[in-house]
Design an enzyme around this catalytic site. Structure first.
Site, PDB file in Angstrom:
ATOM      1  N   LYS A 176     -12.586 -40.324  29.788  1.00 14.49           N
ATOM      2  CA  LYS A 176     -11.774 -41.499  29.440  1.00 14.49           C
ATOM      3  C   LYS A 176     -12.762 -42.561  28.979  1.00 14.49           C
ATOM      4  O   LYS A 176     -13.352 -43.276  29.790  1.00 14.49           O
ATOM      5  CB  LYS A 176     -11.004 -41.976  30.678  1.00 14.49           C
ATOM      6  N   GLU A 251     -22.470 -45.740  38.137  1.00  7.29           N
ATOM      7  CA  GLU A 251     -23.526 -46.505  37.456  1.00  7.29           C
ATOM      8  C   GLU A 251     -22.932 -47.872  37.161  1.00  7.29           C
ATOM      9  O   GLU A 251     -22.090 -48.003  36.280  1.00  7.29           O
ATOM     10  CB  GLU A 251     -23.924 -45.822  36.132  1.00  7.29           C
ATOM     11  N   CYS A 285     -26.601 -53.191  31.132  1.00  3.83           N
ATOM     12  CA  CYS A 285     -26.667 -53.206  32.593  1.00  3.83           C
ATOM     13  C   CYS A 285     -28.076 -53.488  33.111  1.00  3.83           C
ATOM     14  O   CYS A 285     -28.233 -54.116  34.143  1.00  3.83           O
ATOM     15  CB  CYS A 285     -26.156 -51.895  33.147  1.00  3.83           C
ATOM     16  N   GLU A 386     -23.754 -61.275  36.897  1.00  3.75           N
ATOM     17  CA  GLU A 386     -24.021 -60.559  35.656  1.00  3.75           C
ATOM     18  C   GLU A 386     -23.282 -61.268  34.536  1.00  3.75           C
ATOM     19  O   GLU A 386     -22.048 -61.346  34.553  1.00  3.75           O
ATOM     20  CB  GLU A 386     -23.533 -59.113  35.792  1.00  3.75           C
TER      21      GLU A 386
HETATM   22  P1  NAD Z   1     -15.283 -51.901  33.155  1.00  9.62           P
HETATM   23  O1  NAD Z   1     -15.622 -51.602  34.562  1.00  9.62           O
HETATM   24  O2  NAD Z   1     -14.317 -52.969  32.863  1.00  9.62           O
HETATM   25  O3  NAD Z   1     -14.708 -50.602  32.447  1.00  9.62           O
HETATM   26  C1  NAD Z   1     -15.411 -49.374  32.432  1.00  9.62           C
HETATM   27  C2  NAD Z   1     -14.424 -48.242  32.214  1.00  9.62           C
HETATM   28  O4  NAD Z   1     -13.550 -48.182  33.340  1.00  9.62           O
HETATM   29  C3  NAD Z   1     -13.545 -48.407  30.995  1.00  9.62           C
HETATM   30  O5  NAD Z   1     -13.330 -47.152  30.392  1.00  9.62           O
HETATM   31  C4  NAD Z   1     -12.246 -48.941  31.598  1.00  9.62           C
HETATM   32  O6  NAD Z   1     -11.105 -48.662  30.805  1.00  9.62           O
HETATM   33  C5  NAD Z   1     -12.200 -48.182  32.901  1.00  9.62           C
HETATM   34  N1  NAD Z   1     -11.379 -48.798  33.957  1.00  9.62           N
HETATM   35  C6  NAD Z   1     -11.019 -50.083  34.111  1.00  9.62           C
HETATM   36  N2  NAD Z   1     -10.244 -50.233  35.212  1.00  9.62           N
HETATM   37  C7  NAD Z   1     -10.128 -49.005  35.782  1.00  9.62           C
HETATM   38  C8  NAD Z   1      -9.475 -48.514  36.946  1.00  9.62           C
HETATM   39  N3  NAD Z   1      -8.775 -49.323  37.734  1.00  9.62           N
HETATM   40  N4  NAD Z   1      -9.583 -47.188  37.244  1.00  9.62           N
HETATM   41  C9  NAD Z   1     -10.296 -46.364  36.459  1.00  9.62           C
HETATM   42  N5  NAD Z   1     -10.927 -46.775  35.323  1.00  9.62           N
HETATM   43  C10 NAD Z   1     -10.855 -48.086  34.993  1.00  9.62           C
HETATM   44  O7  NAD Z   1     -16.680 -52.145  32.442  1.00  9.62           O
HETATM   45  P2  NAD Z   1     -16.942 -52.551  30.929  1.00  9.62           P
HETATM   46  O8  NAD Z   1     -16.521 -53.968  30.786  1.00  9.62           O
HETATM   47  O9  NAD Z   1     -16.384 -51.527  30.011  1.00  9.62           O
HETATM   48  O10 NAD Z   1     -18.540 -52.423  30.852  1.00  9.62           O
HETATM   49  C11 NAD Z   1     -19.381 -53.403  31.315  1.00  9.62           C
HETATM   50  C12 NAD Z   1     -19.889 -53.106  32.708  1.00  9.62           C
HETATM   51  O11 NAD Z   1     -20.482 -51.812  32.743  1.00  9.62           O
HETATM   52  C13 NAD Z   1     -20.981 -54.037  33.168  1.00  9.62           C
HETATM   53  O12 NAD Z   1     -20.766 -54.445  34.498  1.00  9.62           O
HETATM   54  C14 NAD Z   1     -22.247 -53.195  33.082  1.00  9.62           C
HETATM   55  O13 NAD Z   1     -23.290 -53.622  33.893  1.00  9.62           O
HETATM   56  C15 NAD Z   1     -21.747 -51.855  33.415  1.00  9.62           C
HETATM   57  N6  NAD Z   1     -22.642 -50.820  32.886  1.00  9.62           N
HETATM   58  C16 NAD Z   1     -23.442 -50.115  33.756  1.00  9.62           C
HETATM   59  C17 NAD Z   1     -24.331 -49.166  33.277  1.00  9.62           C
HETATM   60  C18 NAD Z   1     -25.210 -48.369  34.205  1.00  9.62           C
HETATM   61  O14 NAD Z   1     -25.687 -47.331  33.793  1.00  9.62           O
HETATM   62  N7  NAD Z   1     -25.436 -48.792  35.429  1.00  9.62           N
HETATM   63  C19 NAD Z   1     -24.398 -48.912  31.911  1.00  9.62           C
HETATM   64  C20 NAD Z   1     -23.587 -49.641  31.061  1.00  9.62           C
HETATM   65  C21 NAD Z   1     -22.697 -50.584  31.572  1.00  9.62           C
END
Ligand code: NAD
Length: 495
Positions: A176, A251, A285, A386
């Site tokens: 997803k 992650e 991140c 962040e």
């Molecule tokens: P997000 O958590 O909003 O969304 C990530 C994914 O989760 C998306 O596909 C979203 O549709 C899905 N999602 C949202 N709500 C959900 C739920 N209730 N149940 C299941 N899935 C759900 O994050 P984002 O805004 O897309 O990305 C930014 C964040 O990602 C930042 O906090 C960043 O630090 C983190 N990030 C971490 C890494 C790492 O490797 N540690 C890498 C890249 C990004």
């Protein structure tokens, strides 16, 4: 502009849906793509396909590792041919400059090439010192059907830190991707079929997290959720998974610090700090969003950093010379600007930027100027949270211990950087930093063999390296009772 039309990718083909979501460019507002807004039927169909492909052991999960390695190798060859196309999709949907999108695709392919090689030899153990009549085997088996949920900032890298490793282990997957940036994920799934990876092994269902992500997490036929995204959503996923004792790999977010000591190679450190806070518009991140600089060199360091930052070029995704692109959407840009306002309100000194950029044809996009704050203290919001934008928070220190304490003064623990020519100091500091990665005299540079993941609220588990493969395996112990020990031959004594 050609609008890309996508459906879900299920069981080796496109599966039609009635409802679609649109993705408009965050850089200029034009429509880029339409993705399926999946319903429960679509999610169930994808999970069933992955389940079948896993449970029939002759398809993927129990074939020789070498066969999986070869199929993944053919996929790598096809991905290489599509680098430019994948990079363009990535640049347009995320809003990042094309040359960085290309580097991202190349790095993703490098991860796949490495993971393919791991499929040749999945480690196991034999325990032979438990008595002559007994033998113990410790084997690693693929974990099962993996639900992968990925974010929008690096759609392909975040996927490729998971997908090829899970495939190498023998798992099947339902992905997803972020509803904002699903194009490249669907494209690589289609290419996997051309490479001969069997139908049902990779499935992609698009749509929102609150619907599709929740269904995937709560489904009993999914054995593990491998998630990259925000800490808030990661916690939600872990809570739901716990109800079914489902494995999770998380992650999550970060708040990396770069520690610059007075004895550092200042020129190299300036390059690293600059890259660390503006790369990917700061939507990263492991962004080096906090700079801790030794007081004795702080004034001159900051003066040079501000000068270099003024040369950063903001531009459209297709601008080959652009360093920084647009933020992902308007609401996110407003959030970044409100963090900047909190920095001003809480008493930090704004040295550079702080504003939205609309000049030079960028008026329809969500651009924020590289921003530097000095005199930042640990209780300020911009030190703690962040921001996910090109914003650097600078704090001075006077001793090694103070630098370590400041760097560790965060709930996150993904990455940190240390800049010094003194190797003893570098090693001491890197040992005491509470993060999954430490960069010494460089920043964001790594190798596919090195595991990646977080301490504290930055995550659970590791991706990349051998650890990245092992995350997608279950350990099985087999105790074997051997037959009776053969009787000794009658002893004859020659006269
Ligand atoms: P997000 O958590 O909003 O969304 C990530 C994914 O989760 C998306 O596909 C979203 O549709 C899905 N999602 C949202 N709500 C959900 C739920 N209730 N149940 C299941 N899935 C759900 O994050 P984002 O805004 O897309 O990305 C930014 C964040 O990602 C930042 O906090 C960043 O630090 C983190 N990030 C971490 C890494 C790492 O490797 N540690 C890498 C890249 C990004």
């Amino acid at each position: 502009m050609n609008v890309r039309e996508y459906e879900n990718w299920i069981d080796g083909g496109w599966a039609k849906t009635d409802r679609k979501v649109e993705r408009k460019s965050p850089a200029h507002g034009e429509l880029l793509a339409r993705f399926a807004q999946s319903d429960e039927n679509a999610v169930n169909a994808a999970i069933e396909a992955a389940r079948r492909a896993f449970d029939d052991r002759s398809i993927w999960s129990a074939i020789p590792g070498a066969e999986r390695a070869k199929a993944l190798g053919r996929w790598v060859d096809l991905l290489i041919r599509e680098i430019d196309r994948l990079a363009l999709i990535e640049a347009e949907e995320v809003g990042k400059p094309i040359r960085f999108a290309k580097a991202e695709v190349e790095w993703s392919i490098e991860l796949a090439r490495y993971a393919a090689a791991l499929a040749w030899q999945i480690p196991g153990d034999l325990v032979s010192n438990i008595g002559d009549a007994n033998l113990g085997l410790v084997t690693r088996e693929p974990r099962g059907v993996i639900g992968m949920i990925t974010p929008w900032n690096f759609p392909l890298v975040t996927l490729f830190q998971k997908l090829p490793f899970a495939l190498a282990a023998g798992c099947t997957v339902v992905i997803k991707p972020s509803e904002l940036t699903s194009g490249s994920t669907l494209e690589v799934a289609r290419l996997a079929k051309d490479a001969g990876i069997p139908d049902g092994v990779i499935n992609v269902v698009t749509g929102s997290g609150r619907t599709v992500g929740e269904m995937l997490t709560g489904h009993r036929k999914v054995d593990m959720i491998s998630f990259t995204g925000s800490t808030a959503v990661g916690i939600r996923i872990a809570q739901r998974a716990a109800e079914q004792v489902k494995r999770v790999g998380l992650e999550l977010g970060g708040k990396a610090a770069n520690i610059v000591f007075a004895d550092a190679d200042i020129d190299a450190a300036l390059d690293g700090i600059l890259l660390g806070y503006v790369l990917n518009q700061g939507e990263e991140c492991v962004q080096g969003t906090r700079l801790l600089v030794e007081d004795s060199v702080a004034d001159s360091f900051l003066e040079k950093l501000v000068e270099r930052s003024k040369n950063i070029r903001l531009g459209l995704p297709t601008d080959e010379k652009a360093d920084v692109g647009a933020l992902i959407h308007e609401k996110h840009m407003e959030q970044v600007l409100s963090y900047i306002q909190s920095g001003i309100d809480e008493g930090a000194t704004l040295l550079l930027g702080g504003n939205r950029v609309t000049e030079n044809g960028l008026g329809k996009g969500f651009y924020v100027a590289p921003t530097i704050f000095s005199d930042v203290t640990p209780e300020m919001t911009i030190f703690r949270e962040e921001i996910f934008g090109p914003v650097l928070a600078v704090t001075r220190f006077t001793s090694v211990d103070q630098a370590i304490a400041l760097a560790n003064d965060t709930n996150y623990g993904l990455g940190n950087g240390v800049w010094t020519k003194d190797i003893d100091k570098a090693i001491r500091v890197s040992r005491e930093l509470r993060s999954g990665t430490v960069y010494v005299n460089t920043f964001l540079e790594t190798a596919v063999q090195l595991p990646f993941g977080g301490f504290k609220e930055s995550g659970i588990g590791r991706e990349n390296g051998l650890d990245g493969l092992l995350e997608f395996t279950e350990v099985k112990s087999t105790f074997i009772k051997l037959g009776q020990r053969p009787h000794a031959l009658p002893h004859t004594v020659a006269n």
